[in-house]
Design an enzyme around this catalytic site. Sequence first.
Site, mmCIF file in Angstrom:
data_model
loop_
_atom_site.group_PDB
_atom_site.id
_atom_site.type_symbol
_atom_site.label_atom_id
_atom_site.label_comp_id
_atom_site.label_asym_id
_atom_site.label_seq_id
_atom_site.Cartn_x
_atom_site.Cartn_y
_atom_site.Cartn_z
ATOM 1 N N ASP A 12 0.812 -1.223 0.000
ATOM 2 C CA ASP A 12 0.000 0.000 0.000
ATOM 3 C C ASP A 12 0.845 1.273 0.000
ATOM 4 O O ASP A 12 2.021 1.274 0.338
ATOM 5 C CB ASP A 12 -0.971 0.006 1.196
ATOM 6 C CG ASP A 12 -0.263 -0.194 2.538
ATOM 7 O OD1 ASP A 12 0.793 -0.848 2.564
ATOM 8 O OD2 ASP A 12 -0.773 0.316 3.552
ATOM 9 N N GLU A 42 -0.750 -2.086 5.188
ATOM 10 C CA GLU A 42 0.230 -2.035 6.289
ATOM 11 C C GLU A 42 0.151 -0.696 7.014
ATOM 12 O O GLU A 42 0.250 -0.635 8.228
ATOM 13 C CB GLU A 42 1.646 -2.266 5.766
ATOM 14 C CG GLU A 42 2.698 -2.396 6.873
ATOM 15 C CD GLU A 42 3.116 -1.083 7.505
ATOM 16 O OE1 GLU A 42 3.343 -1.054 8.722
ATOM 17 O OE2 GLU A 42 3.202 -0.060 6.792
HETATM 18 ZN ZN LIG Z 1 4.977 3.754 6.222
HETATM 19 ZN ZN LIG Z 2 6.418 1.168 5.352
#
Ligand SMILES: [Zn+2]
Ligand SMILES: [Zn+2]
Length: 444
Positions: free
Chosen positions: A100, A163
């Site tokens: 991401d 994440e």
């Molecule tokens: Zn980051």
């Molecule tokens: Zn990262």
Amino acid sequence: MNDAAHPQPVTGPSTPSVLQARARRVLAHLDAVLPDVDALYRDLHEHPELSGQEARTAAQVAHRLEAEGYAVSRDVGGHGVVGLLRNGDGPTVLLRGDMDALPVEEKTGLPYASRVRTEDGEPVMHACGHDVHTACLVGTAAVLARSRDAWRGTVMVVGQPAEETLQGAKAMLDDGLYSRFGTPDVVLGQHTAPLPVGTFMHREGVTMMGSAHVRLRLFGRGAHGAQPELSVDPVVLGASVVMRLQTIVSRALSPLEAAVVTVGAFQSGTRANVIPDEALLELTVRTEDAAVQERVLAAIERIAKGEAAASGAPRAPQVEVLNRGPVNRNDPELMRRVRDAHAEWFGRDALVPGVLVTASEDFPFFAQGPEHPVPTAYWFMGITPRKAWEEAPGATPQEKMAHVPGPHSGGYAPDREGSLRGGCESLTVAALVCLHAGDASVDH
Ligand SMILES: [Zn+2]
Ligand SMILES: [Zn+2]
């Protein structure tokens, strides 16, 4: 865990170790793979997707893994991708890359810079280098698939979504990552860092702090700004809470217990002459230890409630812990073996002394096996162009890092060639540390 692939002590470049010989066999395929890794990287960088929206990125990863012969499953815990390559008896090694991007405006000026904006006009950029991680994950998967006679075991490639919101790893596990595809014997991951390209940083034990995101809703009683005696002013209450929170690290913890408490948002009121009803505070908490995190969270709640009571608030505050990321703790033995293998492959000079990073990761969720903890190793790879590093003022890496663009900044621009080659090599070498030697390997 296997015992056939222990890296040998460093013996100098003229007498390469068994592991190095195996790595050379596998990485002989890297030159053929790198052009596609580079194309994928530029494409991902130009088309970043925010956490939870990685559909296009995931499709690219899945397509490439399938082309290399992996059994691919899509949409695991959101846009998560799992690729399995079973190659005889041996350990299962999970290789993780996060996919991401961030709501940051790109200012690198690169030809493949992102111009992507969300429907709301929010800019999107791969400002944390997850495009490097994903491209190197795919490159590593490819060289391992093309050298199956050099290793034995199962490679489990995981393209992880979300994440940055610390949700993706847990979502994949909750969607049966380990029950559906098997619990791995080890989990490996890497992250870009504003260190010189070609260098790597490892730390045994805790490498990144655990985090918690806390929201405090403080209730007051609104009134005319000229009649404060009729109010319970949530701005004053909030200000007291903010100041008192500063005493948690300084007064409630030992100087030897590392922690951060930051109030990143404080919202209340809209007009000069109106005392509002509520104040909203958002906090981030970082600690080196899970038990310390519990104590900090308890202190936050105690302070919010105590200050609200002292103000005569009509209701107790609402305290919500929105998400928590565990401490990122490397298995010491596994980390040592990976570090020694990197030292052999890249040379001792490529290793930077490990320091504790106060940022957080959801990678440690992968250590939570259903029956027992799974050993994990997570290291940092430098991506800063050499010239920019040399020109940055400062004597120590810490001083220089303050003067080069870091993660989450719009200027974060990895040295493309060095980062992609280095990232593929570091992940491949680490995987070979854990996998068994192949039948036709020189390892005998
Ligand atoms: Zn980051
Ligand atoms: Zn990262």
